[in-house]
Design an enzyme around this catalytic site. Structure first.
Site, PDB file in Angstrom:
ATOM      1  N   HIS A   1      22.327 -33.719 -25.478  1.00 25.81           N
ATOM      2  CA  HIS A   1      23.386 -33.702 -26.488  1.00 25.81           C
ATOM      3  C   HIS A   1      23.990 -35.079 -26.748  1.00 25.81           C
ATOM      4  O   HIS A   1      24.707 -35.272 -27.725  1.00 25.81           O
ATOM      5  CB  HIS A   1      24.478 -32.690 -26.118  1.00 25.81           C
ATOM      6  CG  HIS A   1      25.329 -33.072 -24.952  1.00 25.81           C
ATOM      7  ND1 HIS A   1      25.163 -32.549 -23.694  1.00 25.81           N
ATOM      8  CD2 HIS A   1      26.381 -33.930 -24.856  1.00 25.81           C
ATOM      9  CE1 HIS A   1      26.071 -33.056 -22.882  1.00 25.81           C
ATOM     10  NE2 HIS A   1      26.816 -33.906 -23.562  1.00 25.81           N
TER      11      HIS A   1
ATOM     12  N   ASP B   1      19.060 -29.580 -21.524  1.00 24.75           N
ATOM     13  CA  ASP B   1      20.020 -30.623 -21.885  1.00 24.75           C
ATOM     14  C   ASP B   1      19.694 -31.956 -21.210  1.00 24.75           C
ATOM     15  O   ASP B   1      20.580 -32.690 -20.789  1.00 24.75           O
ATOM     16  CB  ASP B   1      21.462 -30.203 -21.552  1.00 24.75           C
ATOM     17  CG  ASP B   1      22.489 -31.053 -22.295  1.00 24.75           C
ATOM     18  OD1 ASP B   1      22.136 -31.622 -23.343  1.00 24.75           O
ATOM     19  OD2 ASP B   1      23.630 -31.162 -21.816  1.00 24.75           O
TER      20      ASP B   1
ATOM     21  N   SER C   1      29.086 -37.593 -19.909  1.00 23.47           N
ATOM     22  CA  SER C   1      27.844 -36.854 -20.081  1.00 23.47           C
ATOM     23  C   SER C   1      26.640 -37.755 -19.909  1.00 23.47           C
ATOM     24  O   SER C   1      26.537 -38.803 -20.550  1.00 23.47           O
ATOM     25  CB  SER C   1      27.798 -36.213 -21.468  1.00 23.47           C
ATOM     26  OG  SER C   1      28.670 -35.127 -21.550  1.00 23.47           O
TER      27      SER C   1
END
Length: 523
Positions: free
Chosen positions: A147, A177, A261
């Site tokens: 993402h 992911d 992230s």
């Protein structure tokens, strides 16, 4: 040599962490003793004179733990990078091929997986966002989250020494992911990859990344849980392919914020054990819970992306569900854990190996299986063509079955495949009506698969059948292992069950897919 020196420095820390509790106990004991003495009349100066420094032997374990954190930070942070992305004006960022738009409304406590948006500029200017990543090789391969780089038109990697390098996308996998990007060059610092399989709840970990566009940041905490699912967050972001998504996160209380992230979760040996991916928060900022993709899974995905440009996904060829208390009673399980085989697709290696509908898988190559996400992760870390040993329980009888894994076909990953819902069927006790199969009912409900059993034609609202997902058009094939061919026989099998007992039903959906449901009748 440097790694050996780091391990030498960390070994005494691990050996003496136990003394931290002793130090805390001694301090607490001193407070209790002091509270019982008549010191309230002494002057402040007198108190200062009588309060000495703690003995060095008691402070040393804490100092050594602090030094361990320093050593880990100094050895790992050079390999942690900031990732800046740009996309064309007007394009919405998506977490996967069919994902939700970034920044949409989320309910209280919902997970946030998105990278940190840069300050907004003119609407006709390129849109920017940032995240984190870490170098895994000296020639410039970087692991991050899907993402973070999804839909990016331009990717820039900012190294710890502030060098800005253009990166190219090697490959990305919305179903885990995980993504890999590459910068050109040699001699880059690289992290040491550990194992997530041995991570334990309560273990110290450090989260390293670039949160809130602040630059490299190190936070500490513990592993607070394992095997977390985020309500199919990855599956939703992966869109049509979401049925294949794997969610088996490591949960930590090390502070993680937007921008973290893709950064590493590191253990006290300085090894990466996870890829920080999401937080659970009512605001979108740290609220006590962060989630990381286990490194065992991330490493396998990254290896495939680098070697093949795609993920070669191994397949057992089964549809499974988590074991329920009712399942445990019917299948005579010692624990309420494992996964129940509900159905098989065509050309299933599991069925060819002798597995049956209703078998409960409790171990993969000796590793205990407790839930669906964990089972998926254990299989996903293997490769197509390998064989795995599945320990199964078949109505109380334990056996081991060798299954040779196939490769999931690309077509299976390009279209949605409905998961087998939990469903039930019954008569008055279950709150539904059934009829024999007829050509009219086959046309009415567009039934697929073999014409067997009875068709559910009526379901009462709020009944036990409705609460378990039964809809009109479901076919009841067997009750407690006995085939049903007429309405009277079906009712007789159901009515012999008393309140609070479990009834086992084999059903078939409109599509022709089969499933087993074990449901407890209301008291």
């Amino acid at each position: 040599m440097k790694n050996d020196q780091e391990n030498t420095m960390l070994d005494p820390v691990r050996a003496k962490l136990r003394m931290i509790g002793v130090t805390a106990g001694a301090f607490a004991g001193g407070v209790l003793v002091a509270s019982g003495l008549d010191w309230t009349t002494r002057s402040h100066a007198s108190l200062l004179q009588t309060t000495g420094r703690p003995p060095a032997s008691e402070v040393r374990p804490v100092q050594e733990l602090s030094q361990a954190f320093i050593t880990i930070a100094e050895s790992v942070t050079p390999a942690v990078v900031s990732i800046e992305t740009e996309r064309a004006p007007g394009r919405s960022r998506r977490g996967g091929d069919e994902g939700d738009e970034e920044g949409g409304e989320r309910g209280q406590g919902m997970p946030f997986p998105f990278p940190f948006p840069m300050p907004e500029g003119h609407p006709d200017m390129p849109q920017q966002a940032s995240g984190s990543g870490f170098l895994i090789t000296e020639d410039g391969y970087v692991v991050t989250n899907n993402h973070v780089v999804a839909d990016a038109d331009q990717i820039t990697v900012v190294l710890a020494d502030n060098r800005h390098l253009r990166a190219r996308l090697v490959g990305r996998d919305p179903l885990t992911d995980i993504a890999v990007i590459k910068v050109e060059g040699t001699g880059f610092p690289a992290v040491r990859i550990g194992r997530s399989e041995g991570v334990r709840i309560g273990e110290w970990v450090l989260a390293i990344g670039n949160p809130l566009d602040l630059g490299t940041t190190v936070t500490s905490g513990i592993v607070s849980a394992q095997g977390r699912s985020l309500n199919n967050l990855i599956g939703q972001n992966a869109g049509a392919n979401g049925r294949w998504a794997i969610e088996d996160f490591i949960q930590t209380d090390a502070p993680i914020n937007p921008g973290n992230s893709g950064g590493p979760l590191v253990n006290l040996r300085g090894e990466v054990v996870g890829v920080n991916s999401a937080i659970a928060s009512p605001t979108g900022f740290y609220s006590g819970y962060g989630f990381a993709v286990p490194i065992d899974l991330a490493r396998k995905v990254a290896d495939d992306l680098i070697r093949y440009g795609r993920v070669r996904r191994p397949a057992v060829g089964i549809q499974v569900s988590n074991v329920t208390p009712e399942d445990a009673e019917v299948f005579r399980l010692e624990r309420i854990e494992g996964v129940v085989i509900q159905d098989f697709p065509d050309d299933s290696p599991a069925r060819e190996a002798g597995l049956r509908q209703g078998d409960v898988i409790v171990a993969v190559d000796g590793a205990r299986v407790q839930r669906v996400g964990q089972f998926q992760r254990l299989i996903a870390t293997r490769r197509p063509g390998e064989s795995v040993a599945l320990d199964v329980i078949r109505y109380g009888d334990r056996r081991r079955v060798e299954v040779r894994l196939s490769e999931a076909p690309a077509t299976a990953l390009e279209a949605p495949v409905a998961q087998a819902p939990r469903a039930a069927a019954g008569a008055s006790k279950l709150g539904l009506g059934v009829q024999p199969i007829s050509p009219e009912l086959v046309r009415q409900y567009d039934l697929g698969g073999p014409a067997e059993g009875l068709v559910v034609t009526d379901v009462e609202r709020m009944s036990v059948a409705a609460r378990n997902g039964v809809g009109e058009g479901t076919r009841i094939v067997a009750v407690d292992g006995q085939a049903v061919r007429d309405v009277e026989g079906f009712r007789r099998l159901v009515e012999r069950k008393g309140p609070g007992q479990v009834i086992s039903l084999r059903i078939r959906f409109r599509t022709g897919e089969g499933s087993i449901i074990n449901i407890r009748l209301p008291d």
